[in-house]
Design a protein around this motif. Sequence first.
Motif, PDB file in Angstrom:
ATOM      1  N   VAL A  91       0.834  -1.202   0.000  1.00 59.16           N
ATOM      2  CA  VAL A  91       0.000   0.000   0.000  1.00 59.16           C
ATOM      3  C   VAL A  91       0.870   1.253   0.000  1.00 59.16           C
ATOM      4  CG1 VAL A  91      -1.729   1.321   1.276  1.00 59.16           C
ATOM      5  CG2 VAL A  91      -1.933  -1.167   1.116  1.00 59.16           C
ATOM      6  N   ALA A  92       1.916   1.254   0.835  1.00 61.84           N
ATOM      7  CA  ALA A  92       2.819   2.405   0.886  1.00 61.84           C
ATOM      8  C   ALA A  92       3.492   2.637  -0.458  1.00 61.84           C
ATOM      9  CB  ALA A  92       3.866   2.196   1.983  1.00 61.84           C
ATOM     10  N   GLU A  93       3.960   1.563  -1.090  1.00 68.03           N
ATOM     11  CA  GLU A  93       4.600   1.689  -2.401  1.00 68.03           C
ATOM     12  C   GLU A  93       3.613   2.196  -3.441  1.00 68.03           C
ATOM     13  OE1 GLU A  93       7.964  -1.859  -2.273  1.00 68.03           O
ATOM     14  OE2 GLU A  93       5.916  -2.339  -2.892  1.00 68.03           O
ATOM     15  N   THR A  94       2.436   1.609  -3.476  1.00 69.86           N
ATOM     16  CA  THR A  94       1.432   1.980  -4.476  1.00 69.86           C
ATOM     17  C   THR A  94       1.079   3.455  -4.388  1.00 69.86           C
ATOM     18  OG1 THR A  94       0.496  -0.257  -4.494  1.00 69.86           O
ATOM     19  CG2 THR A  94      -0.927   1.536  -5.268  1.00 69.86           C
ATOM     20  N   PHE A  95       0.841   3.945  -3.167  1.00 73.09           N
ATOM     21  CA  PHE A  95       0.382   5.329  -3.036  1.00 73.09           C
ATOM     22  C   PHE A  95       1.517   6.328  -3.130  1.00 73.09           C
ATOM     23  CE2 PHE A  95      -3.517   3.284  -2.255  1.00 73.09           C
ATOM     24  CZ  PHE A  95      -4.494   4.218  -2.579  1.00 73.09           C
ATOM     25  N   ARG A  96       2.740   5.909  -2.875  1.00 72.50           N
ATOM     26  CA  ARG A  96       3.865   6.791  -3.178  1.00 72.50           C
ATOM     27  C   ARG A  96       4.044   6.917  -4.695  1.00 72.50           C
ATOM     28  NH1 ARG A  96       9.159   6.402   0.866  1.00 72.50           N
ATOM     29  NH2 ARG A  96       8.651   8.382   1.866  1.00 72.50           N
ATOM     30  N   GLU A 142       2.809   0.258  10.679  1.00 76.42           N
ATOM     31  CA  GLU A 142       3.763  -0.309   9.721  1.00 76.42           C
ATOM     32  C   GLU A 142       3.687   0.429   8.388  1.00 76.42           C
ATOM     33  OE1 GLU A 142       4.556  -4.506   7.352  1.00 76.42           O
ATOM     34  OE2 GLU A 142       3.545  -4.574   9.301  1.00 76.42           O
ATOM     35  N   LEU A 143       2.457   0.723   7.938  1.00 75.40           N
ATOM     36  CA  LEU A 143       2.265   1.469   6.695  1.00 75.40           C
ATOM     37  C   LEU A 143       3.018   2.797   6.735  1.00 75.40           C
ATOM     38  CD1 LEU A 143       0.731   2.206   4.014  1.00 75.40           C
ATOM     39  CD2 LEU A 143      -1.133   3.013   5.481  1.00 75.40           C
ATOM     40  N   ARG A 144       2.842   3.552   7.810  1.00 72.91           N
ATOM     41  CA  ARG A 144       3.492   4.849   7.911  1.00 72.91           C
ATOM     42  C   ARG A 144       5.011   4.717   8.023  1.00 72.91           C
ATOM     43  NH1 ARG A 144      -0.372   9.089   8.111  1.00 72.91           N
ATOM     44  NH2 ARG A 144       1.467  10.147   7.304  1.00 72.91           N
ATOM     45  N   ALA A 145       5.462   3.678   8.709  1.00 75.76           N
ATOM     46  CA  ALA A 145       6.897   3.527   8.939  1.00 75.76           C
ATOM     47  C   ALA A 145       7.666   3.253   7.657  1.00 75.76           C
ATOM     48  CB  ALA A 145       7.153   2.417   9.948  1.00 75.76           C
ATOM     49  N   TYR A 146       7.022   2.650   6.655  1.00 77.12           N
ATOM     50  CA  TYR A 146       7.715   2.409   5.386  1.00 77.12           C
ATOM     51  C   TYR A 146       8.069   3.724   4.689  1.00 77.12           C
ATOM     52  CZ  TYR A 146       6.789  -2.584   5.656  1.00 77.12           C
ATOM     53  OH  TYR A 146       6.766  -3.908   6.049  1.00 77.12           O
ATOM     54  N   ALA A 147       7.368   4.805   5.059  1.00 74.07           N
ATOM     55  CA  ALA A 147       7.658   6.119   4.489  1.00 74.07           C
ATOM     56  C   ALA A 147       8.416   7.015   5.455  1.00 74.07           C
ATOM     57  CB  ALA A 147       6.356   6.805   4.070  1.00 74.07           C
ATOM     58  N   THR A 160      12.374   0.656   2.791  1.00 72.66           N
ATOM     59  CA  THR A 160      11.726   1.936   2.504  1.00 72.66           C
ATOM     60  C   THR A 160      10.834   1.769   1.282  1.00 72.66           C
ATOM     61  OG1 THR A 160      13.592   3.204   3.366  1.00 72.66           O
ATOM     62  CG2 THR A 160      12.072   4.361   1.902  1.00 72.66           C
ATOM     63  N   ALA A 161       9.623   2.270   1.348  1.00 77.20           N
ATOM     64  CA  ALA A 161       8.720   2.230   0.192  1.00 77.20           C
ATOM     65  C   ALA A 161       9.199   3.225  -0.858  1.00 77.20           C
ATOM     66  CB  ALA A 161       7.298   2.554   0.624  1.00 77.20           C
ATOM     67  N   GLN A 162       9.377   2.750  -2.059  1.00 80.38           N
ATOM     68  CA  GLN A 162       9.828   3.598  -3.165  1.00 80.38           C
ATOM     69  C   GLN A 162       8.634   4.076  -3.991  1.00 80.38           C
ATOM     70  OE1 GLN A 162      12.860   4.608  -3.466  1.00 80.38           O
ATOM     71  NE2 GLN A 162      13.842   3.248  -1.980  1.00 80.38           N
ATOM     72  N   PRO A 163       8.749   5.287  -4.556  1.00 77.34           N
ATOM     73  CA  PRO A 163       9.880   6.218  -4.574  1.00 77.34           C
ATOM     74  C   PRO A 163      10.019   6.976  -3.252  1.00 77.34           C
ATOM     75  CG  PRO A 163       8.033   7.149  -5.785  1.00 77.34           C
ATOM     76  CD  PRO A 163       7.622   5.765  -5.397  1.00 77.34           C
ATOM     77  N   ASP A 165      11.362   9.756  -2.357  1.00 76.90           N
ATOM     78  CA  ASP A 165      11.315  11.218  -2.279  1.00 76.90           C
ATOM     79  C   ASP A 165       9.892  11.759  -2.302  1.00 76.90           C
ATOM     80  OD1 ASP A 165      11.000  10.362  -4.952  1.00 76.90           O
ATOM     81  OD2 ASP A 165      11.593  12.328  -5.698  1.00 76.90           O
ATOM     82  N   VAL A 166       8.906  10.871  -2.198  1.00 77.21           N
ATOM     83  CA  VAL A 166       7.502  11.275  -2.261  1.00 77.21           C
ATOM     84  C   VAL A 166       6.831  10.939  -0.928  1.00 77.21           C
ATOM     85  CG1 VAL A 166       5.298  10.943  -3.438  1.00 77.21           C
ATOM     86  CG2 VAL A 166       7.428  10.844  -4.739  1.00 77.21           C
ATOM     87  N   PRO A 167       6.164  11.890  -0.276  1.00 80.26           N
ATOM     88  CA  PRO A 167       5.475  11.567   0.974  1.00 80.26           C
ATOM     89  C   PRO A 167       4.233  10.726   0.716  1.00 80.26           C
ATOM     90  CG  PRO A 167       4.957  13.800   0.314  1.00 80.26           C
ATOM     91  CD  PRO A 167       6.007  13.316  -0.650  1.00 80.26           C
ATOM     92  N   LEU A 168       3.781  10.020   1.741  1.00 84.50           N
ATOM     93  CA  LEU A 168       2.480   9.372   1.630  1.00 84.50           C
ATOM     94  C   LEU A 168       1.415  10.444   1.425  1.00 84.50           C
ATOM     95  CD1 LEU A 168       2.253   6.597   4.395  1.00 84.50           C
ATOM     96  CD2 LEU A 168       2.281   6.266   1.915  1.00 84.50           C
ATOM     97  N   PRO A 169       0.393  10.171   0.633  1.00 87.56           N
ATOM     98  CA  PRO A 169      -0.702  11.137   0.498  1.00 87.56           C
ATOM     99  C   PRO A 169      -1.411  11.329   1.841  1.00 87.56           C
ATOM    100  CG  PRO A 169      -0.806   9.447  -1.210  1.00 87.56           C
ATOM    101  CD  PRO A 169       0.196   8.981  -0.209  1.00 87.56           C
TER     102      PRO A 169
END
Length: 339
Positions: A91-96, A142-147, A160-163, A165-169
């Motif tokens: 989820v973190a990767e997708t939304f980043r 956990e979701l927030r921590a990946y960012a 780290t969720a890639q990319p 350099d982009v914050p979670l929405p």
Amino acid sequence: MTSEAMPLSVLDLSPVPTGTKPSEALHETLELAKTAEAAGYSRFWLAEHHNIPSVASSTPEVMIAAVAGVTSTIRVGSGGIMLPNHSPLKVAETFRVLAGLHPGRIDLGIGRAPGTDQRTALALRRSREALAADDFPDQYAELRAYAEGFPADHPFAPITAQPSDVPLPPVWILGSSTYGGQAAAILGTGFAYAGHFGTLDPAGVIGKYKEIFQPSAERAEPHAILALAAIVAETEERAQQLAQANALSMLRLRSGRPGPLPSPEEAAAYPWSEGEKAAVEEWTNVVSVGTPDQVAADLGRRANQAGADELIITTAIHDPAERRHSFTLLAEAWGLKPR
């Protein structure tokens, strides 16, 4: 009522009308999104539901990308991602990725319900243990921590969720009970109450959320969105015909006979029993139905009583063109400024 006083948004489930292919509903969602943007709606959110013949919105993250691609200004998000159905990392990767492609336009609405029946939920979550788990706060952390980073001694600290350099929405927690509002308050997120099917008084749920809200790095003040169902037509008679078709769809779903969204003609020909009429009465009482001015007034009343900061509207109508027209009529009566 004006758009400055109360923003108005769209929640779409990609309804599947009888006589059409389910994939056609996905294309109609894109057309509705363009209509909503032009009419001045603030957000366009996509739901997550599974194994429901009347709903094609099973993968909101894919639809968010498609909707954002055919629009340019309206915010696009999930209403929501059912977090226990997914890996928090994914989820973190997708939304980043979505936020990187469409900066400043993506919302991450998350919920904890399966969005389906228990058998399908088991297929999604892969084990009965996962199905019974009540670990939403841990999943969210956990979701927030990946960012934002794990503690140094956490086993996932190197991930780290890639990319990167982009914050979670911006995150919104969805709910149809008191739990969602309380979780949103404690975690310092926005809150969206499912007033289109939730059975609790929205005023109590939203009021408690605002009362116990704890500011976070993301949000300093509480913000509550109230989801409501509405059906708007040029005449009250036509609106009631459309609402009857929607009621028949709900009756079939709740009685274990789900199917595509029926037409008004199908609903008019259906031999309603008194018991069936009573069975859908609770649902029909929470839908705003009528002419543009009637519905706008009713929605405004419901929003003010609930203490909502924003409304998000879902509408299921058999004819896609008539559904788009319903949203256009409402936008005009609400006073939205066309883009």
